[in-house]
Design a protein around this motif. Structure first.
Motif, PDB file in Angstrom:
ATOM      1  N   VAL A 215      50.969  36.728  41.637  1.00  0.00           N
ATOM      2  CA  VAL A 215      50.144  35.784  41.618  1.00  0.00           C
ATOM      3  C   VAL A 215      48.626  36.300  41.535  1.00  0.00           C
ATOM      4  CG1 VAL A 215      48.916  33.449  42.123  1.00  0.00           C
ATOM      5  CG2 VAL A 215      51.446  33.832  42.359  1.00  0.00           C
ATOM      6  N   THR A 216      47.802  36.160  40.595  1.00  0.00           N
ATOM      7  CA  THR A 216      46.537  36.792  40.515  1.00  0.00           C
ATOM      8  C   THR A 216      45.477  35.750  40.111  1.00  0.00           C
ATOM      9  OG1 THR A 216      46.771  37.490  38.123  1.00  0.00           O
ATOM     10  CG2 THR A 216      47.300  38.991  40.147  1.00  0.00           C
ATOM     11  N   GLN A 217      44.139  35.973  40.232  1.00  0.00           N
ATOM     12  CA  GLN A 217      42.976  35.218  39.829  1.00  0.00           C
ATOM     13  C   GLN A 217      42.473  35.590  38.426  1.00  0.00           C
ATOM     14  OE1 GLN A 217      39.580  33.544  42.028  1.00  0.00           O
ATOM     15  NE2 GLN A 217      40.591  34.264  44.053  1.00  0.00           N
ATOM     16  N   GLY A 218      42.541  34.670  37.774  1.00  0.00           N
ATOM     17  CA  GLY A 218      42.028  35.027  36.126  1.00  0.00           C
ATOM     18  C   GLY A 218      40.694  34.686  36.018  1.00  0.00           C
ATOM     19  N   LYS A 219      39.970  35.285  34.928  1.00  0.00           N
ATOM     20  CA  LYS A 219      38.946  34.945  34.188  1.00  0.00           C
ATOM     21  C   LYS A 219      38.732  34.024  33.095  1.00  0.00           C
ATOM     22  CE  LYS A 219      37.530  39.889  36.098  1.00  0.00           C
ATOM     23  NZ  LYS A 219      37.048  40.960  35.805  1.00  0.00           N
ATOM     24  N   ALA A 220      37.691  33.879  32.638  1.00  0.00           N
ATOM     25  CA  ALA A 220      37.423  32.993  31.535  1.00  0.00           C
ATOM     26  C   ALA A 220      38.287  33.424  30.223  1.00  0.00           C
ATOM     27  CB  ALA A 220      35.791  32.722  31.240  1.00  0.00           C
ATOM     28  N   ASP A 221      38.307  34.676  30.366  1.00  0.00           N
ATOM     29  CA  ASP A 221      38.921  35.339  29.035  1.00  0.00           C
ATOM     30  C   ASP A 221      40.479  35.015  29.279  1.00  0.00           C
ATOM     31  OD1 ASP A 221      36.686  36.534  28.195  1.00  0.00           O
ATOM     32  OD2 ASP A 221      37.221  38.525  28.897  1.00  0.00           O
ATOM     33  N   ASP A 222      40.888  34.881  30.313  1.00  0.00           N
ATOM     34  CA  ASP A 222      42.425  34.229  30.378  1.00  0.00           C
ATOM     35  C   ASP A 222      42.810  33.057  30.177  1.00  0.00           C
ATOM     36  OD1 ASP A 222      43.193  37.073  31.512  1.00  0.00           O
ATOM     37  OD2 ASP A 222      42.217  36.489  33.382  1.00  0.00           O
TER      38      ASP A 222
END
Length: 377
Positions: A215-222
């Protein structure tokens, strides 16, 4: 523009003043942040402040105005607000100036969402109710906690002419849930939080780890990746999905107000995205707001892994409440909504009933026509 009452004066405040006021409170609904107005761009919006007799800002509210077609009148809506002293024994001193202000700017009715907890049911009580075939609704079961302030506020609202929306109002479509499920975090470490979960939740979290879910934190691009599996979830669970642009707007607006207001979480297994969620936090209150998962690889339990990550991150960020949002009060196994509370009770949290939404007609004729229109849609 301002309006004076015997106790408070209500006037428009800037978004910056509103953000600064919210920051002084331990918990404010994210629907009462100025950033939320940008998400609901189809509504005209304004921030209002309550000033006391020493001109101190002591309350605030985000008002969304929905204008009636061909009429210079609007419905004024304060979702999960305003932020005032709901424990006051004189709510009229707070709500009177609000109604007067909104009437002057053309509102035909006001809808508020009183953010006051009325009753709570602990996990053990809920599980016992679910197991009892004679019990159909949690509201039929004695609660573990009753909030006297909410009882007092209920009586005052009735006396002041406010009324809860009826079922025939069609839920007003934008209405917020009166019943939610929350996991208290205060005073608990991770071991205690895990111990409070049921065996299935603990097993699924361990299974996800053992399967290699990351599990990771995503960015707006995701966000397009999130939206791809969100629409898959909508097809599978039969609900109408919001467009990608909605999430892009929400992500941008909430992050502009506070860089850590909203997060996107992504759960991958062997490079495949299997679950994704959004997480929102204001002060000590964190919400699980949207979730999605793929039909494929459900056995790796990506959904449980991402929930556990959000819970532990909420705890690390200083949150005292992890809010899993809406439920209904049904505990009837034959009811399709029962699965929601059965899933959420596995976290070991509690069902919470808020005082909920209330209407105040300012123009009774228009309000009556409006409610009839909603009932017939």
């Amino acid at each position: 523009m301002g309006y004076r009452s015997n106790s408070f004066r209500v006037r428009a405040i800037t978004p910056a003043e509103h953000v600064a006021f919210n920051a002084t409170r331990p918990s404010v609904s994210f629907l009462q942040t100025p950033a939320w107005a940008e998400v609901k761009s189809e509504w005209r919006s304004e921030s209002l402040g309550w000033y006391d007799d020493q001109d101190r800002l002591v309350g605030a509210g985000l008002v969304l105005h929905r204008r009636l077609p061909r009429l210079n009148r609007s419905l004024a809506y304060l979702p999960e607000g305003p932020v005032i002293d709901w424990a006051s024994d004189d709510l009229g001193a707070w709500l009177g100036p609000l109604a007067d202000y909104l009437k002057k700017v053309g509102a035909f009715a006001v809808r508020i969402g009183a953010p006051v907890v009325a009753r709570r049911w602990q996990a053990a009580t809920i599980k016992a109710a679910i197991a009892d075939p004679m019990i159909k609704r949690l509201s039929d079961v004695p609660p573990d906690e009753i909030n006297a302030a909410a009882t007092r506020a209920y009586g005052q609202l009735r006396h002041l002419g406010w009324r809860p929306p009826t079922e025939d109002d069609g839920g007003f479509t934008a209405g917020q849930p009166r019943w939610v499920f929350q996991l208290p975090l205060a005073g608990k470490d991770e071991d205690q939080l895990l111990a409070g979960m049921n065996q299935l939740w603990r097993r699924n979290i361990k299974k996800a780890t053992k399967s290699g879910v990351v599990v990771t934190q995503g960015k707006a691009d995701d966000l397009p990746d999130f939206h791809r599996i969100y629409t898959e979830t909508a097809d599978r669970d039969h609900f109408t999905p919001r467009p990608l642009s909605y999430f892009q707007t929400m992500f941008g607006a909430l992050r502009a107000e506070d860089p850590d207001r909203i997060r996107l979480y992504l759960a991958h297994h062997d490079g495949d995205l299997v679950a994704a969620t959004t997480w929102v936090r204001v002060g000590e209150h964190a919400w699980y707001s949207y979730g999605a998962s793929t039909t494929a690889k459900r056995e790796v339990r990506g959904s449980n892994a991402v929930q556990w990550r959000m819970i532990t991150d909420a705890k690390a960020a200083g949150a005292t409440v992890y809010d899993l949002r809406g439920i209904t009060d049904t505990v009837d196994g034959e009811d399709p909504h029962a699965g929601l509370i059965q899933f959420k009770v596995g976290t070991g949290g509690e069902a919470v009933e808020y005082l909920g939404e209330w209407d105040l007609p300012l123009n009774k004729l228009l309000y009556k026509a409006f409610t009839v229109y909603l009932a017939r849609r």
